[in-house]
Design an enzyme around this catalytic site. Sequence first.
Site, PDB file in Angstrom:
ATOM      1  N   TYR A  43      -4.145 -12.566 -30.841  1.00 45.13           N
ATOM      2  CA  TYR A  43      -3.904 -11.753 -29.570  1.00 45.13           C
ATOM      3  C   TYR A  43      -4.972 -12.338 -28.557  1.00 45.13           C
ATOM      4  O   TYR A  43      -6.171 -12.608 -28.916  1.00 45.13           O
ATOM      5  CB  TYR A  43      -4.287 -10.524 -29.896  1.00 45.13           C
ATOM      6  CG  TYR A  43      -4.046  -9.531 -28.467  1.00 45.13           C
ATOM      7  CD1 TYR A  43      -3.070  -9.581 -28.051  1.00 45.13           C
ATOM      8  CD2 TYR A  43      -5.251  -8.774 -28.032  1.00 45.13           C
ATOM      9  CE1 TYR A  43      -2.970  -8.677 -26.661  1.00 45.13           C
ATOM     10  CE2 TYR A  43      -4.987  -7.936 -26.663  1.00 45.13           C
ATOM     11  CZ  TYR A  43      -3.771  -7.900 -26.294  1.00 45.13           C
ATOM     12  OH  TYR A  43      -3.797  -7.227 -25.098  1.00 45.13           O
ATOM     13  N   ASP A  51     -10.986 -18.412 -29.113  1.00 48.30           N
ATOM     14  CA  ASP A  51     -11.117 -16.859 -28.368  1.00 48.30           C
ATOM     15  C   ASP A  51     -12.030 -16.128 -29.215  1.00 48.30           C
ATOM     16  O   ASP A  51     -11.812 -15.632 -30.276  1.00 48.30           O
ATOM     17  CB  ASP A  51      -9.635 -16.415 -28.284  1.00 48.30           C
ATOM     18  CG  ASP A  51      -9.722 -15.039 -27.822  1.00 48.30           C
ATOM     19  OD1 ASP A  51     -10.761 -14.516 -27.672  1.00 48.30           O
ATOM     20  OD2 ASP A  51      -8.684 -14.450 -27.808  1.00 48.30           O
ATOM     21  N   LYS A  90     -15.521  -7.686 -25.194  1.00 45.20           N
ATOM     22  CA  LYS A  90     -16.184  -6.933 -26.155  1.00 45.20           C
ATOM     23  C   LYS A  90     -17.644  -6.714 -26.193  1.00 45.20           C
ATOM     24  O   LYS A  90     -18.174  -6.346 -25.326  1.00 45.20           O
ATOM     25  CB  LYS A  90     -15.465  -6.908 -27.471  1.00 45.20           C
ATOM     26  CG  LYS A  90     -13.736  -6.909 -27.143  1.00 45.20           C
ATOM     27  CD  LYS A  90     -13.124  -6.635 -28.533  1.00 45.20           C
ATOM     28  CE  LYS A  90     -11.672  -6.356 -27.957  1.00 45.20           C
ATOM     29  NZ  LYS A  90     -10.715  -7.331 -28.444  1.00 45.20           N
TER      30      LYS A  90
END
Length: 428
Positions: free
Chosen positions: A144, A239, A267
């Site tokens: 993702y 990522d 995050k």
Amino acid sequence: MNYKRSSTLFAQAERVIPGGVNSPVRAFKAVGGTPIFVKEAKGAYLYDEDGNRFVDYINSWGPMILGHAYQPVVDAVVEKAKKGTSFGMPTEIETQIAELAVSMVPNIDKIRFVNSGTEACMSAVRLARGFTGKDKIIKFAGCYHGHSDSFLIQAGSGAVTFGSPNSPGVTKGTAKDTLLARYNDIHQVADLIEANKNKIACIIIEPVAGNMGCIPPKEGFLQALRKLCYANEILLIFDEVMTGFRLAKGGVQELYNVNADIVCFGKVIGGGLPVGAFAARHDIMDHLAPLGPVYQAGTLSGNPLAMAAGLAMLKALDENSEIFSRLEDKTKYLHQGISKALESHGVTHTINRVGSMISVHFDKEPVVDIETAAKGNNEIFKKFFHGLLDEGVYIAPSAFETWFITDALTYEDLDFTIAAIDKVAMEL
Ligand SMILES: *Cc1c(COP(=O)(O)O)cnc(C)c1O
């Protein structure tokens, strides 16, 4: 437990918010029932609107690595807010957090801040295309990278949970430039590159996957990707929105000793405020506007509250690097406890773990990619999820999610969790 007020609040929300939530994974669609509404959180605990307490293993899907309402972050945000919350002009704190991030992460010279992990990955790919002059990208099934169009092709947890791996609204034109590979399958990547000679701008990967459960790269996989990228003038994008500042100070690049060309963050880097970032060497980053032709911008990018939260968080991690091994020890302890509890009740399972990321799969085969992750027994997962919820342990409401361990968890909390799992396993 009683979830009465949460149910009422959810019914109210559903009338004015699609599905009652502002991000689909928050709904309990995959597990049934209605989501709990959070009233507040402190350290390792969530408190819902009905007054229930939960030991939290989602931690806002990763950011709260030091626990909820971590005092230095709260103080930094409160102090900043008193001085104005947004200017759309440069501030010193942006340079301070940029300097710190660049000093912690290997192989990056410059970093640009955005507002989410989605934006970071979207901008990183645009930069890679602008830098290389090529159009196609390779991504891995089950990884993702946020919800921008080019990535919504077999995109892990959210999309898989809802059975729509390819979202309507993504045009065929966009989809044709995204090539899909199997995670941990280097031969397939090599074949894709061969079949698309001089057309691939970048390979983007979760270097430790976290959105189909936690899936570590097979030994040598990242190194082999690195080699293929060098040989074919393809940029390698890590990522690290989930893994950055979590698995090590320098993320997966440090942990597995592999260099990426562009690294994406989110995050943890925002300390719980909306922050993303992407970073690379000078020559790549200088292609960005205003220095170069690749356009990227944001009204609230580098927002002072967000930067204050992120800076306080990164400082805490930088100054206390024993946190990472402490987190790993706690995660290992939990792993052993869960294994023992499930085994003692004859529950078929596989547990994956890297650092402070861990996932429990209800299947006995090794979980190495999205196909093997999808084999897990979802009926058992549903019972497991609701059983734990009723025991005061909150895990993600989807079998495709990683659990995030926070430094606020004590060994008593871990024992409490293991006892809850032991009790729930009896009924599985
Ligand atoms: C969460 C996540 C994203 C998206 O970040 P948002 O802030 O939700 O947009 C991208 N990549 C990875 C690996 C993630 O875990």
